[in-house]
Design a protein around this motif. Structure first.
Motif, PDB file in Angstrom:
ATOM      1  N   ASP A  66       0.798  -1.228   0.000  1.00  0.00           N
ATOM      2  CA  ASP A  66       0.000   0.000   0.000  1.00  0.00           C
ATOM      3  C   ASP A  66       0.829   1.275   0.000  1.00  0.00           C
ATOM      4  O   ASP A  66       0.459   2.252  -0.627  1.00  0.00           O
ATOM      5  CB  ASP A  66      -0.940   0.013   1.213  1.00  0.00           C
ATOM      6  CG  ASP A  66      -2.014  -1.042   1.085  1.00  0.00           C
ATOM      7  OD1 ASP A  66      -2.316  -1.455  -0.049  1.00  0.00           O
ATOM      8  OD2 ASP A  66      -2.548  -1.464   2.127  1.00  0.00           O
ATOM      9  N   HIS A  67       1.950   1.284   0.727  1.00  0.00           N
ATOM     10  CA  HIS A  67       2.678   2.534   0.905  1.00  0.00           C
ATOM     11  C   HIS A  67       4.175   2.434   0.616  1.00  0.00           C
ATOM     12  O   HIS A  67       4.918   3.334   0.976  1.00  0.00           O
ATOM     13  CB  HIS A  67       2.494   3.047   2.330  1.00  0.00           C
ATOM     14  CG  HIS A  67       1.064   3.294   2.677  1.00  0.00           C
ATOM     15  ND1 HIS A  67       0.346   4.338   2.144  1.00  0.00           N
ATOM     16  CD2 HIS A  67       0.211   2.619   3.467  1.00  0.00           C
ATOM     17  CE1 HIS A  67      -0.889   4.299   2.612  1.00  0.00           C
ATOM     18  NE2 HIS A  67      -0.995   3.265   3.409  1.00  0.00           N
ATOM     19  N   SER A  68       4.619   1.351   0.009  1.00  0.00           N
ATOM     20  CA  SER A  68       6.055   1.249  -0.246  1.00  0.00           C
ATOM     21  C   SER A  68       6.313   0.369  -1.465  1.00  0.00           C
ATOM     22  O   SER A  68       5.440  -0.347  -1.938  1.00  0.00           O
ATOM     23  CB  SER A  68       6.788   0.674   0.971  1.00  0.00           C
ATOM     24  OG  SER A  68       6.435  -0.675   1.163  1.00  0.00           O
ATOM     25  N   ILE A  69       7.533   0.466  -1.930  1.00  0.00           N
ATOM     26  CA  ILE A  69       7.993  -0.389  -3.019  1.00  0.00           C
ATOM     27  C   ILE A  69       9.422  -0.813  -2.689  1.00  0.00           C
ATOM     28  O   ILE A  69      10.221  -0.015  -2.203  1.00  0.00           O
ATOM     29  CB  ILE A  69       7.922   0.324  -4.386  1.00  0.00           C
ATOM     30  CG1 ILE A  69       8.276  -0.635  -5.509  1.00  0.00           C
ATOM     31  CG2 ILE A  69       8.804   1.540  -4.423  1.00  0.00           C
ATOM     32  CD1 ILE A  69       7.965  -0.100  -6.883  1.00  0.00           C
ATOM     33  N   THR A  70       9.708  -2.078  -2.910  1.00  0.00           N
ATOM     34  CA  THR A  70      11.047  -2.603  -2.708  1.00  0.00           C
ATOM     35  C   THR A  70      11.539  -3.130  -4.043  1.00  0.00           C
ATOM     36  O   THR A  70      10.808  -3.817  -4.756  1.00  0.00           O
ATOM     37  CB  THR A  70      11.048  -3.747  -1.665  1.00  0.00           C
ATOM     38  OG1 THR A  70      10.502  -3.255  -0.445  1.00  0.00           O
ATOM     39  CG2 THR A  70      12.456  -4.272  -1.429  1.00  0.00           C
ATOM     40  N   ILE A  71      12.781  -2.795  -4.389  1.00  0.00           N
ATOM     41  CA  ILE A  71      13.378  -3.270  -5.627  1.00  0.00           C
ATOM     42  C   ILE A  71      14.352  -4.379  -5.280  1.00  0.00           C
ATOM     43  O   ILE A  71      15.244  -4.199  -4.454  1.00  0.00           O
ATOM     44  CB  ILE A  71      14.128  -2.130  -6.343  1.00  0.00           C
ATOM     45  CG1 ILE A  71      13.157  -1.008  -6.677  1.00  0.00           C
ATOM     46  CG2 ILE A  71      14.828  -2.655  -7.595  1.00  0.00           C
ATOM     47  CD1 ILE A  71      13.834   0.262  -7.087  1.00  0.00           C
ATOM     48  N   VAL A  72      14.166  -5.533  -5.895  1.00  0.00           N
ATOM     49  CA  VAL A  72      15.053  -6.665  -5.683  1.00  0.00           C
ATOM     50  C   VAL A  72      15.703  -6.992  -7.019  1.00  0.00           C
ATOM     51  O   VAL A  72      15.011  -7.184  -8.016  1.00  0.00           O
ATOM     52  CB  VAL A  72      14.285  -7.901  -5.144  1.00  0.00           C
ATOM     53  CG1 VAL A  72      15.230  -9.062  -4.933  1.00  0.00           C
ATOM     54  CG2 VAL A  72      13.546  -7.559  -3.860  1.00  0.00           C
ATOM     55  N   LEU A  73      17.031  -7.036  -7.021  1.00  0.00           N
ATOM     56  CA  LEU A  73      17.770  -7.363  -8.239  1.00  0.00           C
ATOM     57  C   LEU A  73      18.574  -8.629  -8.020  1.00  0.00           C
ATOM     58  O   LEU A  73      19.238  -8.776  -6.996  1.00  0.00           O
ATOM     59  CB  LEU A  73      18.748  -6.244  -8.597  1.00  0.00           C
ATOM     60  CG  LEU A  73      18.174  -4.881  -8.928  1.00  0.00           C
ATOM     61  CD1 LEU A  73      19.294  -3.881  -9.127  1.00  0.00           C
ATOM     62  CD2 LEU A  73      17.295  -4.961 -10.145  1.00  0.00           C
ATOM     63  N   ARG A  74      18.524  -9.528  -8.981  1.00  0.00           N
ATOM     64  CA  ARG A  74      19.442 -10.668  -9.001  1.00  0.00           C
ATOM     65  C   ARG A  74      20.404 -10.384 -10.141  1.00  0.00           C
ATOM     66  O   ARG A  74      20.006 -10.231 -11.285  1.00  0.00           O
ATOM     67  CB  ARG A  74      18.728 -11.986  -9.216  1.00  0.00           C
ATOM     68  CG  ARG A  74      19.676 -13.175  -9.142  1.00  0.00           C
ATOM     69  CD  ARG A  74      18.955 -14.497  -9.141  1.00  0.00           C
ATOM     70  NE  ARG A  74      18.006 -14.644  -8.056  1.00  0.00           N
ATOM     71  CZ  ARG A  74      18.308 -15.000  -6.807  1.00  0.00           C
ATOM     72  NH1 ARG A  74      19.558 -15.212  -6.489  1.00  0.00           N
ATOM     73  NH2 ARG A  74      17.383 -15.126  -5.898  1.00  0.00           N
TER      74      ARG A  74
END
Length: 119
Positions: A91-99
């Protein structure tokens, strides 16, 4: 094979930590992500625009801007290749995950590059 050596004060309270090879490349990449674009003296194109998108609506245009910025930053460093990218939203955040693949030793690395702050 070339050996990369560097130092970091991130997470260190007394003495800088010596880094080698993949750890240097990882810290270089994180430095680029954690620096706001325009913040570095004499290099206004260095850094990420992601911190400027924190309070923007999380729509398709913002997602595309984030993805383009990720590609730009990773492609600047020939030691890395993106294998997988994930934008995890709530709802209030975004997380970026990179491999990523570290090209010098053909190893893969999971890199949490940025977590968007809550609004």
């Amino acid at each position: 094979m070339v050996e990369f050596v560097g130092y970091t004060t991130v997470g260190q309270t007394v003495v800088p930590k010596r880094l080698q090879d993949a750890e240097v490349a990882k810290q270089d990449l994180l430095n680029n992500f954690y620096t706001r674009r325009g913040e570095r003296v004499m290099d206004p194109e260095y850094g990420s625009i992601i911190p400027f998108l924190v309070f923007e609506p999380l729509d398709e245009q913002t997602r595309n801007s984030i993805n383009r910025d990720i590609d730009k930053i990773v492609n600047l460093d020939p030691r890395w290749k993106v294998l997988e990218r994930q934008l995890i939203e709530d709802d209030h955040s975004i997380t970026i995950v990179l491999r990523l693949k570290y090209m010098e030793i053909q190893d893969t690395e999971l890199l949490l590059s940025y977590e968007r702050y809550t609004r």
